[in-house]
Design an enzyme around this catalytic site. Sequence first.
Site, mmCIF file in Angstrom:
data_model
loop_
_atom_site.group_PDB
_atom_site.id
_atom_site.type_symbol
_atom_site.label_atom_id
_atom_site.label_comp_id
_atom_site.label_asym_id
_atom_site.label_seq_id
_atom_site.Cartn_x
_atom_site.Cartn_y
_atom_site.Cartn_z
ATOM 1 C CB SER A 8 -0.911 0.026 1.234
ATOM 2 O OG SER A 8 -0.173 0.356 2.404
ATOM 3 C CG ASP A 9 0.173 4.880 -2.291
ATOM 4 O OD1 ASP A 9 1.132 4.328 -2.850
ATOM 5 O OD2 ASP A 9 -0.705 5.503 -2.897
ATOM 6 C CD1 TRP A 10 3.871 6.846 5.600
ATOM 7 C CD2 TRP A 10 4.996 5.113 4.786
ATOM 8 N NE1 TRP A 10 4.770 6.454 6.541
ATOM 9 C CE2 TRP A 10 5.480 5.392 6.067
ATOM 10 C CE3 TRP A 10 5.546 4.056 4.073
ATOM 11 C CZ2 TRP A 10 6.495 4.659 6.666
ATOM 12 C CZ3 TRP A 10 6.549 3.324 4.669
ATOM 13 C CH2 TRP A 10 7.014 3.633 5.936
#
Length: 116
Positions: A8-10
């Site tokens: 996932s993105d941060w």
Amino acid sequence: GFRGWIVSDWFGNQSTITSLQAGLNVEMPGVEPRHFGGYLLDAVRSGSIDEVLVDERCRPVLRTMLRLKSTPDPGADASLHPEATGELLRRAAASACVLLKNQNDTLPLEPSSLRR
């Protein structure tokens, strides 16, 4: 088929069950998971998600760790060669990085406008 894994993105993960079912393998940041971790364990215990699916999402990550021999070693001293390690990490990050420019607000893509 695809033998990698999805990260996932941060702070980009917004769900526990849906993201796992959609194929997410790793939620970032990994040290303080917002939807995986304990929530995922609770979902398995309650029967909301099958433990087999969790195993399937873990397998590619563990396969990579074993192939790279990067299993956690509490006795390992990462400071033995900090310059070489830092340079290797910079090269790996530079060669693996993809930068997207969201020109004209193209992202996120509208699923109905995509063709196969």
